[in-house]
Enzyme design. Structure first.
Site, PDB file in Angstrom:
ATOM      1  N   ASP A 172       0.791  -1.231   0.000  1.00 15.29           N
ATOM      2  CA  ASP A 172       0.000   0.000   0.000  1.00 15.29           C
ATOM      3  C   ASP A 172       0.824   1.282   0.000  1.00 15.29           C
ATOM      4  O   ASP A 172       0.767   2.055   0.943  1.00 15.29           O
ATOM      5  CB  ASP A 172      -0.965  -0.004   1.178  1.00 15.29           C
ATOM      6  CG  ASP A 172      -2.047  -1.052   1.011  1.00 15.29           C
ATOM      7  OD1 ASP A 172      -3.210  -0.697   1.201  1.00 15.29           O
ATOM      8  OD2 ASP A 172      -1.749  -2.205   0.667  1.00 15.29           O
TER       9      ASP A 172
ATOM     10  N   HIS B 291       0.334   3.687  -2.308  1.00  8.85           N
ATOM     11  CA  HIS B 291      -0.708   4.676  -2.631  1.00  8.85           C
ATOM     12  C   HIS B 291      -0.152   6.035  -3.062  1.00  8.85           C
ATOM     13  O   HIS B 291      -0.590   7.081  -2.576  1.00  8.85           O
ATOM     14  CB  HIS B 291      -1.667   4.867  -1.457  1.00  8.85           C
ATOM     15  CG  HIS B 291      -2.704   3.801  -1.363  1.00  8.85           C
ATOM     16  ND1 HIS B 291      -3.668   3.602  -2.336  1.00  8.85           N
ATOM     17  CD2 HIS B 291      -2.933   2.864  -0.411  1.00  8.85           C
ATOM     18  CE1 HIS B 291      -4.441   2.595  -1.988  1.00  8.85           C
ATOM     19  NE2 HIS B 291      -4.015   2.129  -0.833  1.00  8.85           N
TER      20      HIS B 291
ATOM     21  N   ASP C 120      -1.718  -1.805  -4.636  1.00  8.93           N
ATOM     22  CA  ASP C 120      -2.148  -0.456  -4.256  1.00  8.93           C
ATOM     23  C   ASP C 120      -0.992   0.541  -4.331  1.00  8.93           C
ATOM     24  O   ASP C 120      -0.615   1.171  -3.345  1.00  8.93           O
ATOM     25  CB  ASP C 120      -2.807  -0.452  -2.873  1.00  8.93           C
ATOM     26  CG  ASP C 120      -4.132  -1.207  -2.872  1.00  8.93           C
ATOM     27  OD1 ASP C 120      -4.562  -1.649  -3.952  1.00  8.93           O
ATOM     28  OD2 ASP C 120      -4.726  -1.341  -1.799  1.00  8.93           O
TER      29      ASP C 120
ATOM     30  N   HIS D 193      -6.573  -1.215  -6.333  1.00  8.86           N
ATOM     31  CA  HIS D 193      -6.455   0.112  -6.932  1.00  8.86           C
ATOM     32  C   HIS D 193      -5.824   0.066  -8.326  1.00  8.86           C
ATOM     33  O   HIS D 193      -5.753   1.087  -8.991  1.00  8.86           O
ATOM     34  CB  HIS D 193      -5.672   1.059  -6.019  1.00  8.86           C
ATOM     35  CG  HIS D 193      -6.504   1.588  -4.903  1.00  8.86           C
ATOM     36  ND1 HIS D 193      -7.096   2.825  -4.938  1.00  8.86           N
ATOM     37  CD2 HIS D 193      -6.879   1.011  -3.731  1.00  8.86           C
ATOM     38  CE1 HIS D 193      -7.785   3.006  -3.831  1.00  8.86           C
ATOM     39  NE2 HIS D 193      -7.670   1.914  -3.081  1.00  8.86           N
TER      40      HIS D 193
END
Length: 171
Positions: free
Chosen positions: A90, A92, A118, A151
């Site tokens: 993650d 992001h 992600d 994502h």
């Protein structure tokens, strides 16, 4: 820019021939990928204040997406990895956090990595994040592994920001 998002979100949709040297085959009219130059450009943000944008040429990004796609398609969907390996998740779009991970853990191929997905959305530098990750995946396919998170699909990137970042920066 929709080409960049499309290349990112559909890199596993069709088969491409694999080249053992990991040098991508470029379509006619495509820019040839300079992987080391792309990595150097991405690493220019090291030591800078967080938020410093890295602008890689659009032609290089398209060539990178094509090259990374070839590598992904050449590898099995089930990864059988051996220690030592660093497991991360993650990011992001927090590009400076990604750089810090490499500074503390070692840059590829010094250290082996598997990222759990992600990579984009929410943070302001998803393009830098995914560009550096694709560079390392292409250059070190047996030391750097990327799994697809929720994502990494077109519908989610339109909601959470990666699509808009691509449109804004590479209109």
């Amino acid at each position: 820019s929709s080409h960049l998002v499309g290349a990112w979100t559909s890199f596993r949709s069709t088969s491409l021939p694999f080249r053992p040297s990991h040098q991508p085959a470029m379509k006619k009219g495509s820019e040839e990928l300079n992987l080391d130059e792309c990595i150097d450009k991405c690493l220019e943000a090291r030591g800078q204040k967080p938020g410093k944008l890295v602008q890689v040429a659009e032609g290089q990004l398209k060539a990178l997406c094509t090259a990374a796609r070839e590598v992904f398609l050449s590898q099995n969907a089930l990864l059988e990895l051996e220690a030592p390996i660093k497991i991360c998740g993650d990011v992001h779009g927090q590009y400076h956090d990604l750089l810090r991970i490499f500074e503390y853990g070692g840059f590829p191929p010094e250290s082996n990595y598997v990222f759990l997905g992600d990579y984009v959305d929410r943070g302001k530098q998803s393009l830098e994040t995914v560009t550096l990750m694709f560079c390392y995946k292409t250059k070190y396919p047996e030391n750097f592994f990327l799994l697809r998170g929720n994502h990494e699909c077109a519908s989610i990137t339109r909601i959470y920001g990666f699509y808009d970042e691509c449109k804004r920066r590479y209109n």
